[in-house]
Design an enzyme around this catalytic site. Sequence first.
Site, PDB file in Angstrom:
ATOM      1  CG  ASP A 221      36.305  47.272  27.918  1.00 49.03           C
ATOM      2  OD1 ASP A 221      36.072  48.377  27.414  1.00 49.03           O
ATOM      3  OD2 ASP A 221      35.825  46.203  27.477  1.00 49.03           O
ATOM      4  CD  GLU A 276      50.526  42.110  46.612  1.00 45.81           C
ATOM      5  OE1 GLU A 276      51.422  41.890  45.776  1.00 45.81           O
ATOM      6  OE2 GLU A 276      49.596  41.313  46.844  1.00 45.81           O
TER       7      GLU A 276
END
Length: 581
Positions: A221, A276
């Site tokens: 956002d 990751e």
Amino acid sequence: MFSTKAHRTGADRMSDPNWWRQAAVYQIYPRSFYDANGDGLGDIKGVTAKVPYLKELGIDAVWLSPFYPSALADGGYDVDDYRNVDPKLGTLEDFDEMAAALHAAGIRIVVDIVPNHSSDRHEWFKEALASPKGSAARERYIFRDGRGENGELPPSDWDSVFGGPIWDRITEPDGTPGQWYMHIFAKEQPDFNWENPEIREDFLKTLRFWSDRGVDGFRIDVAHGMAKDLSEPLPMKADLEAKAHGTDGFADGSHPFWDRDEVHEVYAEWRKLFNEYNPPRTAVAEAWVHETRRARYASPEGLGQAFNFDLLQSDFDAASFKKIIADNLVAAKESGASSTWVFSNHDVVRHATRYGLPKGGSVAQGTNAAQDVTGGTKGQDGKGWLLAGAPAEELDVELGLRRARAATLLLLALPGSAYLYQGEELGLREVSEIPDAERQDPSFFRNPGVEIGRDGCRVPLPWTADGSSFGFGAGGAHLPQPEWFKDYAVSKQEGVEGSTLELYRTALRLRSELQTDEELEWVETGNQDVLHFSRPGGWHTVTNFGSDPVELPDGDVVVSSGPLDNGKLPADTTAWVVRDA
Ligand code: NOJ
């Protein structure tokens, strides 16, 4: 070239790292989707209950607007606690159950992250108010002394996006009038201080929290708002306007709080975290920035994708559609991202309404379009919100829907991700009949008589043609549904040939079968009102923006947005034709 075939066919469908590149993503505004416990508010269990519907629709992912604890000062974009579920919507266990059900159906989950501001009920903001000036607690937000002899004037005269001043004055713990805090949006949404490492750490923790829970991606956002240069003296509005470069505004990153280059340091860190995971978590930036600056957000070292709201702001017009599509495909290729396409979301007037309004009054301006990069008040000129520039009686409902269907069928044929907003698959238009007393959007309340606000696209969905709240739930609807919703209910459209719902289902199924590489080739039509492009494998899309029926290319018409006219493509209609490549 990237291919999406792998994730559709193999058992490893959910592990394809490129799943997002050409995904159809369906936005759920949870409080208005489906209410499983009958309290009038849509909830997480409501999403779980509708997984079969979502699967049948044929989307690849859902994006959930905020479902975190919130006082709903801004529809949930005022977050009290980033690592929890609003008790009004359910629990973390409900979330896990929903995630498992979506994944089992082959649907990925994207959640909204709101990093620019928290709510004023966040523990940290409460602590800041209770702590003295200069304390570590105040350093998590943006507090400043006021100007004037007694600090009675705000630190600058900037406006907030929702109208009214960007600064609000607090009362110090000892009861005296105190410092001012900055909020780009509503006063219940204080901006975080992103220069504070504690904020950075905490958001990494949040991203990890949801990634560990199986979330596949994030919608960021106000991705262009977090980095700020608020060194004193702060410029005033007039200084900023004088510095803005014409219509380009601040396209060079020099605005004090919009689209500054430092924000990409944050995203570089986030990208490391995303990578990751296997497959890497994805992210899409909501960044209303100059088109020349969008690629920075979309880069593979950053968020990876950024919304382009260009089609959403365009009239239904062949030349402007063509230019927007061509420009964005080039830009996406240059940045290494795939393009994003969107006509409707929870911030803008639904496209079935926009296309039914006379041109000129039909421009879609959501709250974010109101944030001109100059920090000014563009979009609040009476042309902004729904019907502000065109009274409801000027709406041609039938034309709007015909064009919306044609536009959507064109959009679904484009390479890149398609972002769809709940209810558009039913052909819903904006609800303009909401009484003032029942409105919820802060932009309505902060701009008396100017903005109508975004409630009209957030009205709970009609699932059945009758019954309490048209099947939304047993307990009524938190925003009033109009009588005409009954004709658009899911139950009225399921299995009905030619219905908007069946059009979306057919198109989404075909899209996943036909889509391979991210290539598009324009085919010359000799008619400026007709767009024709092809994708690899003999998939042709033709849209008639003009008024007379036109010939279609040879091949099988596999779907069209409306009936053909003696084999010809009528006005405001799109068809997909498949022929031997
Ligand atoms: C953009 C969101 O889409 C909108 O709904 C919200 O009001 C603002 N950001 C503030 O968070």
